[in-house]
Scaffold this motif. Structure first.
Motif, short mmCIF file in Angstrom:
data_model
loop_
_atom_site.label_atom_id
_atom_site.label_comp_id
_atom_site.label_asym_id
_atom_site.label_seq_id
_atom_site.Cartn_x
_atom_site.Cartn_y
_atom_site.Cartn_z
N GLY A 1 5.44 92.65 -18.43
CA GLY A 1 4.87 91.78 -19.46
C GLY A 1 5.92 91.04 -20.27
O GLY A 1 6.79 90.37 -19.72
N GLU A 2 5.86 91.23 -21.58
CA GLU A 2 6.70 90.47 -22.51
C GLU A 2 7.86 91.31 -23.05
O GLU A 2 8.45 90.97 -24.08
CB GLU A 2 5.83 89.98 -23.66
N GLN A 3 8.21 92.37 -22.36
CA GLN A 3 9.26 93.26 -22.86
C GLN A 3 10.56 92.50 -23.10
O GLN A 3 10.98 91.70 -22.28
CB GLN A 3 9.52 94.39 -21.87
N VAL B 1 11.29 90.30 -25.60
CA VAL B 1 11.28 89.00 -26.27
C VAL B 1 11.88 89.03 -27.66
O VAL B 1 12.45 88.03 -28.11
CB VAL B 1 9.88 88.34 -26.31
N ASP C 1 13.72 83.65 -17.51
CA ASP C 1 12.71 84.69 -17.59
C ASP C 1 12.28 84.93 -19.03
O ASP C 1 11.10 85.15 -19.31
CB ASP C 1 13.21 85.99 -16.96
N MET C 2 13.22 84.87 -19.95
CA MET C 2 12.86 85.02 -21.36
C MET C 2 11.96 83.87 -21.81
O MET C 2 10.99 84.08 -22.55
CB MET C 2 14.10 85.12 -22.22
N ARG D 1 9.94 82.17 -19.92
CA ARG D 1 8.63 82.45 -19.31
C ARG D 1 7.88 83.49 -20.15
O ARG D 1 6.68 83.36 -20.40
CB ARG D 1 8.80 82.96 -17.88
N LYS D 2 8.59 84.50 -20.62
CA LYS D 2 7.95 85.52 -21.44
C LYS D 2 7.44 84.95 -22.76
O LYS D 2 6.38 85.36 -23.25
CB LYS D 2 8.91 86.68 -21.70
N TYR D 3 8.17 84.02 -23.35
CA TYR D 3 7.68 83.40 -24.60
C TYR D 3 6.43 82.57 -24.33
O TYR D 3 5.51 82.53 -25.16
CB TYR D 3 8.77 82.56 -25.27
N GLN E 1 4.26 83.26 -21.95
CA GLN E 1 3.24 84.30 -21.76
C GLN E 1 2.78 84.85 -23.10
O GLN E 1 1.59 85.04 -23.34
CB GLN E 1 3.81 85.42 -20.89
N MET E 2 3.74 85.10 -23.99
CA MET E 2 3.40 85.66 -25.30
C MET E 2 2.60 84.67 -26.14
O MET E 2 1.73 85.07 -26.92
CB MET E 2 4.68 86.08 -26.02
N TRP F 1 2.79 78.65 -18.86
CA TRP F 1 3.22 79.93 -18.30
C TRP F 1 3.01 79.95 -16.79
O TRP F 1 3.90 80.34 -16.03
CB TRP F 1 2.45 81.04 -19.00
#
Length: 138
Positions: free
Chosen positions: A27-29, A31, A77-78, A80-82, A84-85, A116
């Motif tokens: 997931g968003e681990q 961020v 990847d970070m 992408r996580k933002y 997603q978040m 995303w």
């Protein structure tokens, strides 16, 4: 898949310089931990309205592209996580019915979801992710 390592001293660790220490995790681990990306991306991240979500997701997607162009998987990847978040947080608030802003939050979530999905499907991103896993998760 290697788990995200919360025991690292992220405040004093530059993962641009040490990508071998980065684990995608779930997931968003990361961020709010992984530097220098947290400092670069968090100021861009807003989801309160559709207008803010559009501006924010475009700015983060631009950074995503710049990280890819530099061959910086961790940064991509970070980013992408933002994205997603942005989706998950806006959806969380959309699911609350009080205040009458549920539809606005749902619409903001969809803005982030499109960005995303595009980031996750990017062929360069997928290649860099596979290379990162092959190199560091083995």
């Amino acid at each position: 898949m290697r788990r995200f390592d919360y025991s690292l001293d992220y405040a004093d660790l530059d993962l641009r310089e040490h990508p071998e220490l980065y684990a995608v995790g779930r997931g968003e681990q990361g961020v709010f931990h992984v530097e220098p990306y947290k400092s670069e991306l968090l100021p861009l991240w807003e989801f309160a309205t559709v207008e803010k979500a559009e501006r924010s997701s475009a700015a983060i997607a631009e950074r995503f592209g710049a990280y890819l162009a530099a061959g910086d998987f961790v940064g991509a990847d970070m980013a992408r996580k933002y994205l997603q978040m942005g989706y998950t947080r806006a959806r969380r608030y959309a699911n609350r019915q009080e205040g009458g802003k549920a539809q606005e939050k749902a619409d903001a979530a969809q803005v982030f979801k499109a960005a995303w999905d595009a980031a996750a499907a990017d062929a360069t991103y997928q290649r860099l992710r596979a290379e990162h896993r092959e190199r560091y998760d083995a």
